[in-house]
Design an enzyme around this catalytic site. Structure first.
Site, PDB file in Angstrom:
ATOM      1  N   ASN A  83      58.567  10.440  -0.371  1.00 41.37           N
ATOM      2  CA  ASN A  83      57.978  11.314   0.648  1.00 41.37           C
ATOM      3  C   ASN A  83      56.458  11.372   0.599  1.00 41.37           C
ATOM      4  OD1 ASN A  83      57.976  13.853   2.476  1.00 41.37           O
ATOM      5  ND2 ASN A  83      57.032  14.587   0.586  1.00 41.37           N
ATOM      6  N   THR A  85      53.189  19.549   8.587  1.00 38.34           N
ATOM      7  CA  THR A  85      52.795  19.272   7.208  1.00 38.34           C
ATOM      8  C   THR A  85      51.272  19.228   7.133  1.00 38.34           C
ATOM      9  OG1 THR A  85      52.650  16.855   7.392  1.00 38.34           O
ATOM     10  CG2 THR A  85      54.850  17.800   7.010  1.00 38.34           C
ATOM     11  N   LYS A  96      53.907   2.420   7.558  1.00 36.90           N
ATOM     12  CA  LYS A  96      55.199   3.025   7.915  1.00 36.90           C
ATOM     13  C   LYS A  96      56.129   2.012   8.582  1.00 36.90           C
ATOM     14  CE  LYS A  96      54.624   7.229   6.422  1.00 36.90           C
ATOM     15  NZ  LYS A  96      55.389   7.663   5.224  1.00 36.90           N
ATOM     16  N   TYR A 104      48.109   3.577   8.764  1.00 33.20           N
ATOM     17  CA  TYR A 104      49.317   4.385   8.573  1.00 33.20           C
ATOM     18  C   TYR A 104      50.502   3.767   9.308  1.00 33.20           C
ATOM     19  CZ  TYR A 104      52.199   8.664   8.708  1.00 33.20           C
ATOM     20  OH  TYR A 104      53.219   9.585   8.597  1.00 33.20           O
ATOM     21  N   LEU A 116      57.117  18.862   3.725  1.00 29.82           N
ATOM     22  CA  LEU A 116      58.474  18.322   3.759  1.00 29.82           C
ATOM     23  C   LEU A 116      59.078  18.187   2.368  1.00 29.82           C
ATOM     24  CD1 LEU A 116      57.992  15.604   6.509  1.00 29.82           C
ATOM     25  CD2 LEU A 116      59.632  17.489   6.636  1.00 29.82           C
ATOM     26  N   ASP A 136      51.661   9.078 -11.378  1.00 27.87           N
ATOM     27  CA  ASP A 136      51.194   8.323 -10.212  1.00 27.87           C
ATOM     28  C   ASP A 136      52.289   7.400  -9.674  1.00 27.87           C
ATOM     29  OD1 ASP A 136      49.792   6.865  -8.333  1.00 27.87           O
ATOM     30  OD2 ASP A 136      48.480   5.864  -9.786  1.00 27.87           O
ATOM     31  N   ASP A 188      54.405  15.473  -7.797  1.00 24.24           N
ATOM     32  CA  ASP A 188      53.222  15.640  -6.946  1.00 24.24           C
ATOM     33  C   ASP A 188      51.996  15.475  -7.828  1.00 24.24           C
ATOM     34  OD1 ASP A 188      51.089  16.899  -5.196  1.00 24.24           O
ATOM     35  OD2 ASP A 188      52.846  17.256  -3.933  1.00 24.24           O
TER      36      ASP A 188
END
Length: 292
Positions: free
Chosen positions: A90, A195, A165, A161, A18, A63, A37
């Site tokens: 992201n 992904t 989220k 997770y 993404l 980081d 990244d």
């Protein structure tokens, strides 16, 4: 002229999936892109792709989970382009495990990358934008967070997770409420796309069709909304969580107070069974936890 001309946007986790799709789409619409990244080579490959097409981008591998790293990312963007006008949070990881078997390390790492990672870079940028406002400048800035269907409904085997989220969705609401005075909007995405994090559990379902038909789960399908949210066109929209999948777009309605029973006095524990059962019957049925 693109809708993001003269806008400079940080995208975390942009070396693939993404994030890569967002970076390329933003560059096409005129944005200067900071491709962040931890995989330096992956970030540089995306930058090379953008520059080959005539776009503007730099690579960064600092980081996101520390304030020092976040400051370095923001500084890199300002040094390269003069200013930063938005961030697309992201980057993420998964460490899936049933709750009873989950380790402390698996819990902490997912919360750190997702929830703390969202905090560090957004907090750094907000201070920068607030200082600009105090100095008399007009700010039109964007925070775009990444939640998930797992954060909105929960998902079996992903308590860490889902918690991260869900926290990000709530964080977005608070950011929108607090930061509008500075010209900053905050919105979140709950994307469904192919992904590296979905390859395991959803690989077969999300694979690219071989017959050339519409690739429903292509990451590029989410990118147009991200570009729009980063642009001046979205200045009137804040505090929303957008669900995006293929060509489908919706806004999640979130938690809200349901039916009420008020005794005007303290409840007796023994009488609550009928009351709670009635409230459940009168309330809208929630979406099921994924995997149930």
């Amino acid at each position: 002229m693109g809708i993001c001309n003269n806008r400079n946007i940080i995208i975390t986790g942009a070396g693939g999936g993404l994030g890569r799709a967002y970076a390329i789409a933003l560059a096409v619409e005129g944005a200067g892109v900071i491709v962040n990244d931890i995989r330096r080579e992956a970030a540089e490959a995306v930058v090379a792709e953008i520059r080959a097409a005539g776009g503007k981008a730099i690579a960064n591998s600092d980081d996101i989970t520390s304030m020092t790293g976040a400051a370095a990312i923001v500084k890199a963007g300002i040094d390269a382009f003069g200013d930063v006008h938005g961030v697309v949070n992201n980057a993420g990881i998964v460490r899936d495990r049933m709750f009873a078997s989950m380790s402390e390390e698996e819990w902490d790492l997912v919360i750190k990358v997702h929830l703390k990672g969202h905090f560090c870079i957004a907090n750094t940028l907000v201070k920068h934008w607030r200082d600009q406002v105090k100095a008399g400048a007009k700010v039109d800035a964007r925070i775009i967070n990444t939640s998930s269907g797992a954060g909105l409904q929960g998902n079996i085997g992903q308590s860490n997770y889902s918690a991260a989220k869900g926290g990000i969705a709530s964080l977005t609401l608070v950011q929108a409420a607090e930061l509008g005075r500075y010209g900053i909007t905050a919105n979140a995405l709950a994307p469904a796309a192919r992904t590296s994090m979905t390859e395991g559990p959803f690989g077969a379902m999300m694979k690219k069709p071989e017959d050339g038909s519409f690739d429903h789960y292509a990451p590029e399908n989410v990118a147009p909304l991200v570009v729009w949210l980063c642009s001046p066109l979205s200045a009137h929209v804040s505090g929303k969580v957008f669900e995006v999948e293929g060509g489908k777009l919706s806004i999640a309605t979130g938690w809200k107070t349901g039916p009420i029973r008020d005794k005007k006095a303290r409840w007796n524990p023994a009488e609550l069974t009928d009351v709670v059962d009635t409230l459940i019957a009168e309330s809208p049925k929630p979406q099921k936890v994924y995997g149930t």
